[in-house]
Design a protein around this motif. Structure first.
Motif, mmCIF file in Angstrom:
data_model
loop_
_atom_site.group_PDB
_atom_site.id
_atom_site.type_symbol
_atom_site.label_atom_id
_atom_site.label_comp_id
_atom_site.label_asym_id
_atom_site.label_seq_id
_atom_site.Cartn_x
_atom_site.Cartn_y
_atom_site.Cartn_z
ATOM 1 N N HIS A 83 -31.111 32.106 -19.157
ATOM 2 C CA HIS A 83 -32.462 31.795 -18.706
ATOM 3 C C HIS A 83 -32.940 30.452 -19.253
ATOM 4 O O HIS A 83 -33.769 29.790 -18.622
ATOM 5 C CB HIS A 83 -33.425 32.899 -19.144
ATOM 6 N N LYS A 84 -32.437 30.059 -20.420
ATOM 7 C CA LYS A 84 -32.901 28.835 -21.074
ATOM 8 C C LYS A 84 -32.653 27.615 -20.199
ATOM 9 O O LYS A 84 -33.436 26.647 -20.215
ATOM 10 C CB LYS A 84 -32.188 28.670 -22.420
ATOM 11 N N LYS A 85 -31.592 27.641 -19.405
ATOM 12 C CA LYS A 85 -31.307 26.513 -18.528
ATOM 13 C C LYS A 85 -32.442 26.312 -17.524
ATOM 14 O O LYS A 85 -32.735 25.187 -17.116
ATOM 15 C CB LYS A 85 -29.988 26.753 -17.788
ATOM 16 N N GLU A 86 -33.071 27.428 -17.117
ATOM 17 C CA GLU A 86 -34.172 27.341 -16.168
ATOM 18 C C GLU A 86 -35.505 27.143 -16.868
ATOM 19 O O GLU A 86 -36.368 26.396 -16.395
ATOM 20 C CB GLU A 86 -34.225 28.610 -15.314
ATOM 21 N N THR A 87 -35.685 27.833 -18.006
ATOM 22 C CA THR A 87 -36.999 27.821 -18.654
ATOM 23 C C THR A 87 -37.236 26.597 -19.543
ATOM 24 O O THR A 87 -38.392 26.292 -19.859
ATOM 25 C CB THR A 87 -37.175 29.090 -19.501
ATOM 26 N N ALA A 88 -36.165 25.914 -19.969
ATOM 27 C CA ALA A 88 -36.346 24.766 -20.869
ATOM 28 C C ALA A 88 -37.256 23.684 -20.265
ATOM 29 O O ALA A 88 -38.166 23.191 -20.943
ATOM 30 C CB ALA A 88 -34.989 24.182 -21.269
ATOM 31 N N GLU A 107 -29.266 37.884 -26.200
ATOM 32 C CA GLU A 107 -28.997 36.487 -26.531
ATOM 33 C C GLU A 107 -28.273 35.791 -25.376
ATOM 34 O O GLU A 107 -28.574 34.639 -25.041
ATOM 35 C CB GLU A 107 -28.154 36.411 -27.810
ATOM 36 N N GLU A 108 -27.305 36.496 -24.756
ATOM 37 C CA GLU A 108 -26.596 35.913 -23.623
ATOM 38 C C GLU A 108 -27.552 35.664 -22.447
ATOM 39 O O GLU A 108 -27.492 34.633 -21.783
ATOM 40 C CB GLU A 108 -25.456 36.847 -23.188
ATOM 41 N N LEU A 109 -28.435 36.660 -22.224
ATOM 42 C CA LEU A 109 -29.405 36.513 -21.144
ATOM 43 C C LEU A 109 -30.367 35.362 -21.420
ATOM 44 O O LEU A 109 -30.688 34.569 -20.525
ATOM 45 C CB LEU A 109 -30.168 37.824 -20.971
#
Length: 617
Positions: free
Chosen positions: A148-153, A142-144
């Motif tokens: 990653h969500k900042k880049e993949t969003a 979940e932390e990872l």
């Protein structure tokens, strides 16, 4: 979790049963338990104390590590009691497990005294030590994912714009995207009369006598086919082909790249397996700025769309083909041509290439040369072709990329545009027309074509534009090239070198006598010799000091000079002449004193062979 509050929780000591089991391990050739654990829950915080069997056999009942877990807050932390420090590592990454973490993860070799406590806190599916470790893995994932969500969003937002595939997409890929088709036939002694056409999807008549792997055409559909004898075909596949799909999206369009092939199995020739894998997606805005995404492995975690260009591997387009040409799905083009592709000329270019092209190539060039469509429609064919073969050079000729009128963008007027078309000119002739407008002085087509034939571009004459007109430059280069019996191109290089050396020698480059030297090559060679003499003077002085009689010996060699009107034998005036000559000729004399020693002893002499018309260096 507050660390000070965690340390106040009741300490858990190894029980007597745990100590007994750990002690009994001494008599076993291979210890059954490699870790002992006790658990408790206080104020919603789960605590697991971990004990080392080696320390327990020495009588130590204290835990080596205390693991604290807050299920609601989805947090965990570990306290190292030996070193009195807090750790963020999972249980399988603690110091004593790092050399072999795998055995402890799947362990049936962990002794747990409170299994019921673990199930109650983590759920019925939690199984002892592994149940706690699974929870820690979930937290780490979940932390990872949050990082990653900042880049993949932004990527996911773009991928949400991509429309669904057309309903007939797979059929189009099968019938059009993959051009290979076959006729399967049963071998007959006098030749098969019918066979199964993979394009028609039915039995068709066969003209002539077919042979295995022979090429031909289907008598029904007219498509090019390859004959395959059923008894010899076996399992095979077509080549892999690029296929492209252009679709409309909000504020632009997307180009999607697929790779496709068919596999024919031995017993299922009429129902081959169709593979069509998407490799790349590029989203274009109306101004043709783009964002490209590739299907590949992301952070060694999963396969997804990301903007990292793939390496040379199975999903890289370069793996399949050196160029990107492929068949383009045509049903979406008319709608796109009315709006998104209206000023690009892409649709016309695709149709001109019979629907087999690389749309990325065209769009990338259109980004660099916004006037690409206008150049094509203006019938400036050579310049249009050079947009694809010499993109950078043509782009450098565009004076005003954002201008909508072609003449203003190219930096010429309407009359010059007509001359460019009439001459079928490319970027070289365009640069001469631009120079004509800049100088505000006419340059005839005859002169422009002469410079073009001799591969002379306008920027190569920047050293002389402020001193001579184009006609004067033409006359001077033409005359010097004729007199020196060398190419115009070489004459230009000699001229450039001469003026560069003249300026370094302190001569006035604006003096007409200097920049329009009557005998250009001779003046060039004289200046080159001056430069060589200057660099050779120090070497000559060293030889003169070592061999003091050579200078006077050189003066006495005049009696050996000879001239037959074509060639001349010339004596050196001194050591400096010898050093200069050997430097120009790259002769070993310039570094070897043996020759000067022999002259000193009158064993041999050095003489020069020259043309009679230029006896001096």
């Amino acid at each position: 979790m507050i660390k000070a509050e965690l340390l106040k929780m009741r300490p858990l000591l190894a029980t007597a049963k745990m100590m007994r089991v750990a002690t009994d391990l001494n008599n076993m050739p291979s210890p059954k338990y490699r870790l002992f654990m006790r658990c408790t829950v206080e104020n919603g915080i789960f605590k697991a104390s971990l004990y080392s069997p080696d320390l327990m056999r020495l009588g130590n009942r204290k835990a080596s590590y205390d693991v604290f877990v807050d299920r609601k807050a989805r947090q965990f932390i570990t306290y190292d009691r030996a070193n009195k420090k807090w750790l963020k590592a999972k249980m399988d990454r603690l110091d004593w497990f790092q050399n072999s973490p795998s055995w402890i993860y799947y362990c049936a070799n962990v002794w747990v005294s409170d299994t019921a406590t673990i199930k109650k806190y983590f759920g019925d599916k939690a199984n002892g030590y592994k149940g706690i470790l699974d929870f820690q893995y979930e937290i780490r994932k979940e932390e990872l994912d949050r990082r990653h969500k900042k880049e993949t969003a932004p990527w996911d937002a773009d991928m949400a714009l991509i429309p669904k595939l057309p309903k007939d997409w797979r059929r189009w890929v099968d019938k059009v995207g993959i051009p290979e088709n076959y006729i399967f036939y049963h071998y007959q002694k006098r030749g098969a009369k019918t066979g199964y056409c993979t394009y028609c999807g039915k039995e068709v008549p066969i003209k002539g006598r077919p042979h295995h792997n022979q090429e031909g055409r289907c008598a029904c559909c007219g498509h090019k086919i390859t004959f395959k004898a059923i008894g010899r075909a076996g399992c095979f596949s077509t080549d892999e082909h690029f296929v492209y799909l252009l679709q409309r999206i909000a504020d632009g369009f997307t180009v999607r790249t697929f790779i496709a092939r068919r596999i024919y199995h031995k017993e299922q020739r009429q129902t081959p397996t169709l593979f069509c894998r998407e490799l790349e997606r590029t989203i274009y805005n109306y101004d043709l700025t783009c964002r490209t995404y590739y299907w590949g492995r992301y952070k060694d975690q999963t396969y997804r769309w990301n903007d990292y260009p793939p390496t040379y591997s199975w999903w890289s387009p370069g793996y399949y083909s050196k160029d990107g040409r492929g068949r383009i799905y045509g049903k979406t083009l008319p709608a796109l041509a009315k709006r998104e592709l209206r000023v690009t000329g892409l649709e016309q270019w695709i149709h001109a290439h019979k629907m087999i092209a690389d749309p990325y190539k065209y769009l990338n060039i259109a980004q660099k040369i916004p006037q690409l469509e206008q150049i094509g429609k203006a019938n400036i064919n050579r310049l249009y072709e050079e947009c694809f073969s010499d993109t950078g050079k043509v782009a450098s000729c565009i004076k005003a990329p954002h201008e909508t009128r072609l003449t203003k963008a190219l930096g010429i007027d309407t009359r010059q545009l007509g001359r460019l078309r009439a001459l079928n000119g490319g970027y070289a002739i365009l640069s001469w027309l631009q120079k004509e407008k800049e100088l505000n002085r006419p340059i005839s087509n005859e002169f422009i074509c002469w410079f073009y034939r001799n591969k002379i571009l306008t920027h190569e004459l920047d050293f002389i534009w402020d001193k001579m007109t184009p006609v004067q430059i033409y006359n001077y280069l033409n005359r010097q090239a004729t007199e020196n019996r060398e190419s115009v191109r070489q004459t230009l290089i000699t001229w450039q070198d001469y003026l560069s050396m003249a300026e370094k020698q302190g001569l006035d480059p604006d003096d007409e006598i200097i920049y329009r030297a009557r005998k250009l090559k001779q003046r060039h060679d004289e200046l080159a010799a001056c430069f060589v003499r200057g660099s050779c003077a120090e070497t000559a002085a060293e030889f003169s000091q070592k061999f003091p009689h050579v200078e006077s010996i050189c003066q006495s060699l005049k009696k050996y000079e000879y001239d037959n009107g074509k060639y001349a034998v010339v004596a050196p005036t001194g050591i400096l002449d010898i050093v200069v000559e050997s430097t120009i000729l790259q002769h070993c004399i310039r570094r070897n004193d043996r020759y000067y020693d022999r002259m000193e002893r009158h064993e041999s002499y050095l003489l020069f062979l020259r043309k009679s018309e230029a006896p001096a260096l």
